[in-house]
Design an enzyme around this catalytic site. Sequence first.
Site, PDB file in Angstrom:
ATOM      1  N   CYS A   1      -0.571  -0.574   8.330  1.00 55.53           N
ATOM      2  CA  CYS A   1      -1.186   0.733   8.044  1.00 55.53           C
ATOM      3  C   CYS A   1      -0.093   1.761   7.849  1.00 55.53           C
ATOM      4  O   CYS A   1      -0.065   2.789   8.526  1.00 55.53           O
ATOM      5  CB  CYS A   1      -2.063   1.162   9.214  1.00 55.53           C
ATOM      6  SG  CYS A   1      -3.610   0.292   9.319  1.00 55.53           S
ATOM      7  N   ASP A   2       0.832   1.485   6.969  1.00 51.81           N
ATOM      8  CA  ASP A   2       1.976   2.369   6.773  1.00 51.81           C
ATOM      9  C   ASP A   2       2.127   2.527   5.282  1.00 51.81           C
ATOM     10  O   ASP A   2       2.325   1.552   4.555  1.00 51.81           O
ATOM     11  CB  ASP A   2       3.219   1.729   7.388  1.00 51.81           C
ATOM     12  CG  ASP A   2       4.375   2.702   7.469  1.00 51.81           C
ATOM     13  OD1 ASP A   2       4.707   3.315   6.425  1.00 51.81           O
ATOM     14  OD2 ASP A   2       4.944   2.863   8.552  1.00 51.81           O
TER      15      ASP A   2
END
Lengths: 390, 390
Positions: B338-339
């Site tokens: 989730c970056d």
Amino acid sequence: MHVTHADFSAASAVVPSSRLDAFVAANRFDKPTLVLDIDRVEAQYHALAAGLSSADIHYAVKANPARQIIERLVALGSHFDAASRGEIELCLSLGADPAHISFGNTVKRASDIAFAHQAGIDIFAADAEEELEKIAENAPGAQVYIRLIVDASGADWPLTRKFGTSRDKAVRLMNMARDLGLAPVGVSFHVGSQTRKPEMWADTLDQVAAIWAEALDAGHDLSLVNIGGGFPAFYGDEIAHPTDYAAKVMEMVRARFGDTPRVMAEPGRGLVAEAGVIAAEVLLVSRKSDDDLCRWVFLDIGKFSGLAETIDEAIRYQFTTDRDHEDTGPCILAGPSCDSADVLYEKRPVALPVGLKSGDRIVIRNCGAYTSSYSSVGFNGFPPLDVIVI
Amino acid sequence: MHVTHADFSAASAVVPSSRLDAFVAANRFDKPTLVLDIDRVEAQYHALAAGLSSADIHYAVKANPARQIIERLVALGSHFDAASRGEIELCLSLGADPAHISFGNTVKRASDIAFAHQAGIDIFAADAEEELEKIAENAPGAQVYIRLIVDASGADWPLTRKFGTSRDKAVRLMNMARDLGLAPVGVSFHVGSQTRKPEMWADTLDQVAAIWAEALDAGHDLSLVNIGGGFPAFYGDEIAHPTDYAAKVMEMVRARFGDTPRVMAEPGRGLVAEAGVIAAEVLLVSRKSDDDLCRWVFLDIGKFSGLAETIDEAIRYQFTTDRDHEDTGPCILAGPSCDSADVLYEKRPVALPVGLKSGDRIVIRNCGAYTSSYSSVGFNGFPPLDVIVI
């Protein structure tokens, strides 16, 4: 240690942790160490919760998965946003209620969706057809929220298009979710990491509200607005007090979506960054050439051992040393690895004391988020960032 | 699995490992896994050694510290270049002779120099006054070589100025080393990672030879040329056979420095990259908008779990899938975290089969170097890259 509280307290959101500074000053560290003040996390949680009022806080576990942080937040009644099966297992093992965990990664392994579903987790993010199919197959009937791409706000670190769907597809994905037997309950978005002023949310919220209205028109009975993260930490530029900040954001949210919808917020950085400092050491100070304007300062921590957010110099940490009473000069800052990419700040040098030398301690401020978990397993033979919770 | 040997054998340096492909085809992996063929490492060692002839190979341990690689290289008589105390301990624990280990990081903790000295290591890199002082104090009388900054060659990944000293200071540092009781035996440099053609070395070697001549004129009895790394691996662009490549480099070295000096070479990537493949999985294929020309393909491995060298799209890996008989289309490739920074290739999309979908296996070729050790300890709750040695 010359602790320069005065430099920070004016702008810092909540009172800086004197416990952290006292602990660092009283101890020696033989390797770079992240020291976390767990009470500072709790204070920040209360400060954010006061402003977020009716919203549920889902702590973004990826910001810092330290067990003590999760345990404390479980005790405080926080909810959690998990990026992976590993984070779900961590939260569950520390007592989190599965009903309080969202699986917010839009990219999930099918077997991990099944695991989450069996563990009692019932709410999932999605931004694509194939993801909805995986969720429908492995978590039948689950709630889903559709992640939206929004235009860049004024965040310090605007996000790429990696996550979310464009406006043209949002309602179609909700239709598809419904047709697959899922419950499309709402939308999510991310305003951008480190969105320093609450006013920066307005334009993004307008975009989301427009899609929300389209979905209502299409017959979707939406009940959830997930406003994501973006809550800032103090890295040198003034930010609002977290309670004021959160209250202003919530006011803007309620003005657009009304009082009825459930609101989820996912602070990560904004909840834990200011609760940690890294005690590091200077390994070498040098000049490459007689003509160099900048010194090179090499630390025992770098991009691959905890300071990954210095990539593209995105996050600019602040430093304190025992020589902060001295004059300063511009320094290029680099990590200890034999990797030419392991340079922290070069385009914008950092002002550090003129007398800085090998063996000096250097404290990196507000490092509680996105440090320890980014650390490599052992690049160049350096151990992962050590973590001590006080 | 549809193994497309034919695409690679023409240009690849040594025969690709059919053992790797057979092993990957015969197994299932529930997480991203680096599979290393240790015999392929040995074959490459022999191929390089044949070309490097009189030079000592110091394997750059940082490229891949897998125990089985070190053990095999110890058995083959290789020497080692260590970046840290951790790497020294690893090599010693696996039987390396301390007299065959160089401590090549120009940025060393004083206590690590002392440790190395006590362990019997007698040769250290330096590029600055303060480093020489640390070495003189903690390893009195040791041999040192001065790392030089050289102008960028045509390498795929030219290095920054992080390591080395400029020409104006090189001889002065040798003088200082001598005055401190150290033995300034020579120089080192790095031509740049992935220097694909031997001719690219010529200009760099000329620069180093000029400084070498200055040092001889100043009365230094130099006896060591450390030519560093830069030996290429196959990532799609044709490279020479490693024996031919190394022989041409050595011919250029001997033409400039004569037959007398000891030559050290530090291959890392060029020794182990082609001995490994990563078995990965497609997690999601999507389009963000109806107008998108590219699909987004999300893998279960990304920048923070082993593919750090995709930063700035520097290293472009090749991929094989079970659908390589299908037509292809352009894809933006991203990792699972989730970056938003965890995007592997976007500026230059990757051509992948049109039918690719979630759950498909994808094999990433020539990943034996700079993958597993870069992997984070658990960013987003994903475990570090698994390694299997066959």
